[in-house]
Design a protein around this motif. Sequence first.
Motif, short mmCIF file in Angstrom:
data_model
loop_
_atom_site.label_atom_id
_atom_site.label_comp_id
_atom_site.label_asym_id
_atom_site.label_seq_id
_atom_site.Cartn_x
_atom_site.Cartn_y
_atom_site.Cartn_z
N GLU A 111 -20.49 38.51 -44.12
CA GLU A 111 -19.89 38.59 -45.47
C GLU A 111 -18.38 38.42 -45.35
OE1 GLU A 111 -21.15 41.83 -47.94
OE2 GLU A 111 -19.69 41.31 -49.50
N LEU A 112 -17.80 37.64 -46.24
CA LEU A 112 -16.37 37.40 -46.17
C LEU A 112 -15.66 38.24 -47.24
CD1 LEU A 112 -16.59 33.52 -45.83
CD2 LEU A 112 -16.02 35.13 -44.01
N SER A 113 -14.58 38.84 -46.83
CA SER A 113 -13.68 39.56 -47.73
C SER A 113 -14.37 40.44 -48.78
CB SER A 113 -12.77 38.56 -48.44
OG SER A 113 -12.07 37.80 -47.49
N PHE A 165 -11.37 31.13 -38.85
CA PHE A 165 -11.64 32.47 -39.38
C PHE A 165 -10.52 33.41 -38.96
CE2 PHE A 165 -15.81 30.51 -38.98
CZ PHE A 165 -16.30 30.70 -40.26
N LEU A 166 -10.24 34.37 -39.81
CA LEU A 166 -9.20 35.36 -39.51
C LEU A 166 -9.65 36.74 -39.99
CD1 LEU A 166 -6.23 36.32 -38.94
CD2 LEU A 166 -5.63 35.49 -41.18
N PHE A 167 -9.79 37.65 -39.05
CA PHE A 167 -10.20 39.01 -39.41
C PHE A 167 -9.17 40.02 -38.92
CE2 PHE A 167 -14.11 36.55 -39.21
CZ PHE A 167 -14.72 36.90 -40.41
N LEU A 168 -9.13 41.16 -39.57
CA LEU A 168 -8.21 42.22 -39.18
C LEU A 168 -8.99 43.46 -38.79
CD1 LEU A 168 -5.66 42.23 -42.19
CD2 LEU A 168 -5.70 40.70 -40.24
N TRP A 169 -8.50 44.18 -37.81
CA TRP A 169 -8.99 45.54 -37.59
C TRP A 169 -8.35 46.43 -38.66
CZ3 TRP A 169 -8.75 46.79 -31.58
CH2 TRP A 169 -9.75 46.07 -30.93
N PRO A 170 -8.98 47.56 -38.97
CA PRO A 170 -8.43 48.39 -40.06
C PRO A 170 -7.02 48.90 -39.78
CG PRO A 170 -10.62 49.11 -39.44
CD PRO A 170 -10.23 48.11 -38.41
N ASP A 177 -10.07 36.95 -43.85
CA ASP A 177 -11.48 36.83 -44.22
C ASP A 177 -12.21 38.17 -44.22
OD1 ASP A 177 -11.44 34.02 -44.66
OD2 ASP A 177 -11.35 33.74 -42.50
N GLY A 178 -11.47 39.24 -43.99
CA GLY A 178 -12.08 40.55 -44.08
C GLY A 178 -11.57 41.50 -43.02
#
Length: 511
Positions: free
Chosen positions: A77-79, A420-425, A477-478
């Motif tokens: 799932e994205l964002s 794709f680009l994701f972040l850790w919290p 992306d989330g």
Amino acid sequence: MQSVQYIEVLCETYGRLTCKGRFHSLKLSFPIRYSELLQVVSKGGGESAILRHTQRNKKLFVRERLKLLLDDESFLELSPLAGLSMPYGDVPAAGCLTGIGKICGIWCVFVANDATVKGGTIYPIGVKKQLRAQEIAMQNRLVSVYVVDSGGAFLPLQSELFPDKLHGGRIFYNEAMISAMKIPQVAVVCGSCVAGGAYVPTMAEEAVIVDKIGTLFLAGPPLVRAATGEYVSPEDLGGAALHSRVSGCSDHFASSEKEAYECVRNIVSTLNYEPVPEELVEHDHPLYSSDELLGLAPRDYSCTLPVKLVLSRLLDGSRFQEFKAEYGTTLIHHHCAWIIYGVLNQRGTDDTYFQKALSFISGPTFVVSQAEAQASRLKAQASMMAAVACAAVPKITIVIGGCFGSESYAMCGRSFSPNFLFLWPNARVALVDSKHLSVVPQAGDSDCTDESELKHLKQKLEEESSAFYSSARLWDDGVILPQNTRKVIAQCLQITEQQKYQVLPPYQYPV
Ligand code: COA
């Protein structure tokens, strides 16, 4: 190894949520855990809106639809946190779910309106989310499936939705471009599909419409009545029978939602798209548990990130061969089997860092000498940015700590178009680290900077650099949990790999 308590996955930003409109479910107490926030968002417009949608309108909730459409629930799932705390209120999941899931073994992008959020109307952030999903479809050449149930543009915000280049019309422009790239698009009309939204299924290669609940028209019955005085039912004006038997806007008539998703699955399975062979998906696990990544995610960035420890919890068999280990030690390169290509930095700014990255990304043919690079750090950095931008490999960026200023460019942040680009919290993304703010000259006379103004600016910067703030605005992306990183990277690699198995003609005209 630091304690697992080191990072508490709390969603601090949302302690300040103010809820407008019908989204009562988002009245959050502070602080809330990341997983709880996801849980809340997964209920769309809230319990009563879902009841209304399923009982009164006899439709399936969007997540139930995805269960019927996709092979299984392990889609990416994205964002999901997009749309929270917008200037115009909270729009859970931006009013539409997007992501990538398998249909008959083939990775497909989906865009699915959530009609429990203001009738599935499109907010500015919803446009952005759909455009991002289309960008992913283009970049990775993925079949797209649109699940349409939307009241069209959210009218009070029309000026932020309609006139500009990257506003609503771009969705239709992209559909034509995607089609011209010979990437098939399939749409299911399983609710209202009105005004500009009506182009989504009509521009798709194939469209399925569900009897009784699917309607498709440029102007709905109230508008027709106002213009002509004629009363016409939604079904007669633009229902499934009309579009399947008379107008031809729909290619398939489905008597139920279940039948419609089966029909989409049949369509996708006959597109001649090849899935990634299963044997490539085989891998051995890291020697260390991914759960330990929670203990490695820093809350503040004054310390050096233990990047090798992070890598050892992500890579197959924890194997990795370091490139130029003794040179530019703030940067680590590695390439291990096919599973990961990456450049990791552990915060440092000497020019060997950029030079080392450059030679890794560009390969041995790059001719700038070390002496030149040392003489001009800026030049080396610019070259690294160019190398990152032009690297012809899939780029997957995971921000695991702070990402400030030019690091965002050199390390393939959003503006460098990673796949794709994701972040850790715990990640922070900003032009400048708020703790360095006091040394940044302010507007006017820097000597006379008002202390409270500086404090305010610092607070603002801190808030705006949080992972949740970023994700709400679709700058990534989330947000993903550290322990899920390997799974997400593996999914992204398979998704980017799929296009290698397709024989696609060069693009010219829409199908
Ligand atoms: N702009 C802004 N708000 C809209 C909207 C729009 N285009 N369409 C619906 N809404 C709002 C409604 O006001 C309602 O808000 P509330 O929950 O605060 O009361 C909410 O969305 C749900 O709409 P509702 O009509 O109660 O739900 P429904 O399931 O019975 O019907 C629609 C949903 C979309 C079929 C129906 O609202 C509709 O036909 N809307 C107008 C569509 C239209 O003409 N769009 C033109 C856009 S250019």
